[in-house]
Scaffold this active site. Sequence first.
Site, PDB file in Angstrom:
ATOM      1  CG  ASN A 176      -1.435   7.057   9.384  1.00 31.69           C
ATOM      2  OD1 ASN A 176      -1.029   6.877  10.522  1.00 31.69           O
ATOM      3  ND2 ASN A 176      -1.144   6.252   8.382  1.00 31.69           N
ATOM      4  CG  ASP A 191       4.674  -2.549   8.078  1.00 37.24           C
ATOM      5  OD1 ASP A 191       4.115  -2.111   7.048  1.00 37.24           O
ATOM      6  OD2 ASP A 191       4.813  -1.870   9.112  1.00 37.24           O
ATOM      7  N   GLY A 228       0.819  -1.206   0.000  1.00 40.32           N
ATOM      8  CA  GLY A 228       0.000   0.000   0.000  1.00 40.32           C
ATOM      9  C   GLY A 228       0.851   1.253   0.000  1.00 40.32           C
ATOM     10  CG  LEU A 229      -0.177   4.585  -2.495  1.00 41.71           C
ATOM     11  CD1 LEU A 229      -1.347   5.436  -2.947  1.00 41.71           C
ATOM     12  CD2 LEU A 229       1.101   4.989  -3.231  1.00 41.71           C
ATOM     13  N   PRO A 230       2.197   4.983   1.288  1.00 46.02           N
ATOM     14  CG  PRO A 230       4.222   6.135   1.088  1.00 46.02           C
ATOM     15  CD  PRO A 230       3.089   5.580   0.264  1.00 46.02           C
ATOM     16  CB  ALA A 231       0.177   8.166   5.269  1.00 47.31           C
TER      17      ALA A 231
END
Length: 366
Positions: free
Chosen positions: A168, A111, A25-28
Amino acid sequence: MAAPLYTTSSGLLWHAGKILIVVAGLPARGKTHISRSLERYLRWNGVTTEVFSLGDYRRKTLGHAKDLPQDYFLYGEKSEETTQLRNSVRAKCERDILDFFEHAGQVAIYDANNGTKQSRVALYDRFHPLGYHVIFLGRSGYSVQNLRSLTPSIVESVCTNQEIVLANIRSVKISSPDYVNWDPDKAVEDYMRRIQDHERNYEPVEEMDIPWIRIFNVGEKIQINKIQGYLQSRIVFFLMNIHNRHRFIYFARSGQSLIEHSYRADSDLSPSGWDYARRLKNFMMERRYLNMEERKAANGGIAEDRNLVIWTSSRRRSHHTAWPFIKDTVASSAQLDQSKTPIRTPNELDGVISRPHEEGVTVTGP
């Protein structure tokens, strides 16, 4: 999850084998939150689980973000120095995952962004031939030592809600070791630039020949592909109920009834009870307005209009206490063509509200 009533020769629970969950997934987008929450859930159920965060490995090995080459976080062509640094960090993380599986670990959670098909295919090709289940957010796997099937799984966290992303960044990312002694606003700008670069090059998880789980807006919607077995199904069940947004839960007593001393009577509200119901509704509408303003102030003017959910018992005094909320929602729906309870400023709150029977309305349930 029920405790197993038996043991297996491998020591693994529910004959599930060893599972590598690859988070993408993209950051944040809440990937680390999902990883840590899933780790706690599985450990609580007796499953030997560990999170392997590529970001943590990078900080332990290379230091903070300011100490890295400028092209370290960018997609595209990189310098030879940057390529060697990235490969060394990734190789150490993946070696530790293999060591974990060799020493009785059952579920490893990887992760990292894993934002391209090439990187995900490379992970699958490395772990799947060793007998591990790989799920992308996640597929399951088996141990190297016993050469059973390890299934890598991908869990992808998709987030289109900008309030979640900004919250976030401000609550987690700018307080990370990468942004020590940074001005908060400049830290947000720097992280947003990193996100924009990733967005231009990110490839969604759509590979239909491998197991994956896609989570939208941290629990708003979930999609799965080729998920099999009891343990994998329980992982999906947990992810269906996860969220990372602050929520408010209020408990309130019902208003005073006409016959207080008798539970059997199931009587209507007294005049004082109706006044309490109106005041309760006004209090909640004021709190919703203030909460909305606080979220806007924290997220640069962006705040989602969340619905207000009311639960009551089937007693007359209980669901009549909720009648002012119902009347407000019905009036709003007629004007705005929506079923959400509106956000009202304190100056817009009702003075006196009519009772159900005065408008010819029969309330028969909660």
